[in-house]
Design a protein around this motif. Structure first.
Motif, PDB file in Angstrom:
ATOM      1  N   GLY A 175      -4.869  22.357 -38.003  1.00 34.30           N
ATOM      2  CA  GLY A 175      -3.960  22.837 -36.963  1.00 34.30           C
ATOM      3  C   GLY A 175      -4.602  22.838 -35.590  1.00 34.30           C
ATOM      4  N   SER A 176      -5.820  22.294 -35.496  1.00 34.09           N
ATOM      5  CA  SER A 176      -6.543  22.212 -34.227  1.00 34.09           C
ATOM      6  C   SER A 176      -7.048  20.788 -34.049  1.00 34.09           C
ATOM      7  CB  SER A 176      -7.729  23.178 -34.210  1.00 34.09           C
ATOM      8  OG  SER A 176      -7.298  24.511 -34.368  1.00 34.09           O
TER       9      SER A 176
ATOM     10  N   TYR B  86      -5.637  15.033 -38.807  1.00 32.99           N
ATOM     11  CA  TYR B  86      -5.956  16.144 -37.897  1.00 32.99           C
ATOM     12  C   TYR B  86      -4.744  17.055 -37.734  1.00 32.99           C
ATOM     13  CZ  TYR B  86      -9.426  12.546 -37.013  1.00 32.99           C
ATOM     14  OH  TYR B  86     -10.377  11.574 -37.176  1.00 32.99           O
ATOM     15  N   ASP B  87      -4.439  17.446 -36.491  1.00 27.73           N
ATOM     16  CA  ASP B  87      -3.303  18.345 -36.293  1.00 27.73           C
ATOM     17  C   ASP B  87      -1.983  17.583 -36.236  1.00 27.73           C
ATOM     18  OD1 ASP B  87      -4.522  17.385 -33.961  1.00 27.73           O
ATOM     19  OD2 ASP B  87      -3.668  18.942 -32.708  1.00 27.73           O
TER      20      ASP B  87
ATOM     21  N   ASN C  51      -2.497  12.982 -30.797  1.00 29.97           N
ATOM     22  CA  ASN C  51      -3.308  13.607 -31.843  1.00 29.97           C
ATOM     23  C   ASN C  51      -4.553  12.796 -32.181  1.00 29.97           C
ATOM     24  OD1 ASN C  51      -0.201  14.414 -33.256  1.00 29.97           O
ATOM     25  ND2 ASN C  51      -1.626  15.957 -32.508  1.00 29.97           N
TER      26      ASN C  51
END
Length: 314
Positions: free
Chosen positions: A97-98, A248-249, A290
């Motif tokens: 989430g980052s 990733y996020d 992202n």
């Protein structure tokens, strides 16, 4: 998930390439790594390798590119082979989430990276692969493993990319030093990152990458050589991590749009797995916000739609 036998996959990949050609150059090349900034942003390739060994390709599918974070799938596989489930004492299994290079999250979680596919997690995994080896030996083991998976001795490390990453990898040095301060790395930071930068600098084509990932589409066994790479349970778990953490996020959005396990890299590549069907690799250097290939993600969404492949059903 629809079968492979009734699909004209060559026509599908050719159509996807044709449909996306007007959009070549979209997205932003990863220019914070100087060598990657030199890549032609108009490049676009796609390759599918079926579990029957058939290869379907279009565009720049035979042009080598820097696989970057896609290498994390292979080092995770090696680390699991060396240390088994003990690796989960060093790294988590949850989506981040980052951003992939977030320091804030690492501090909040006391030096334990959220998953093995963000940079901090991959550095922790590389530290485990390094156990009992010099960096040169560990790098050699990684290269030999990927050559074995792809059945291709021509796969090499782009040393100019590795050098470029080492010269500009300040954030990765910060992440590694932070983990070392919590006692989460066993080896000196310079040795771990020297190995890490070289694994990320592996240069492969879409065809080679799809072949290397084929064991994950076939329950852990390479269907062409019939060699067992990992158990079927371990292959399933690696695929699960790719589905939940591989972008990733942007992982949730990729699962929503494509519905297949995948792992991206900032070189513009994505490795995607259709369990029981095929391994797919796409490459387009322009990235979305992202850090995932913009056209590569779109190509895989189109492929999933046209084949009916999805782990969530057709």
């Amino acid at each position: 998930m629809s079968g492979i036998e009734n699909l004209d996959l060559q026509s599908i990949v050719a159509d996807i390439h044709r449909d996306l050609t007007p959009r070549l150059g979209e997205g932003k090349v990863a220019d914070y790594i100087p060598q990657l900034a030199r890549v032609d942003p108009q490049s676009f390739g796609i390759a599918i390798v079926g579990v029957d060994g058939q290869v379907y390709k279009a565009g720049d599918a035979e042009v080598p590119f820097s696989i970057q974070s896609i290498s994390k799938v292979f080092t995770l596989t090696l680390a699991l082979g060396k240390h088994g489930e003990n690796i989960w004492k060093r790294v988590g299994r949850e989506p981040s989430g980052s951003a992939f290079n977030s320091i804030v999250q690492l501090e909040h979680e006391h030096g334990v990276p959220r998953n093995p596919f963000i940079n901090a997690g991959a550095i922790a995994i590389t530290d485990l692969v390094l156990a009992g080896h010099t960096p040169r030996e560990a790098i050699g083991e990684i290269v030999r493993f990927i050559r074995y998976l792809a059945d291709d001795e021509d796969i090499v490390i782009d040393h100019e990319v590795a050098k470029s990453e080492a010269a500009t990898g300040y954030r990765n040095f910060a992440l590694a030093n932070f983990m070392r301060s919590f006692g989460k790395l066993d080896h000196p930071v310079e040795l771990v990152l020297g190995t890490y930068f070289h694994q990320c600098a592996l240069s492969m084509t879409c065809v080679q990458l799809a072949k290397a990932g084929l064991f994950l589409a076939a329950s852990g066994t390479n269907p062409l050589s019939h060699h067992s790479v990992v158990t079927s349970q371990r292959a399933r778990r690696i695929n699960a991590l790719m589905l939940t953490c591989g972008h990733y996020d942007g992982s949730g959005d990729f699962a929503y749009r494509v519905g297949l396990p995948g792992k991206s890299g900032v070189g513009g590549g994505i490795l995607c797995v259709a369990p029981g069907k095929a391994s797919v690799a796409v490459w387009s250097p322009g990235l979305n916000h992202n850090g995932n290939s913009l056209l590569g993600s779109r190509a895989l969404e189109m492929l999933a739609s046209r084949t009916g492949w999805s782990v969530f059903g057709a």
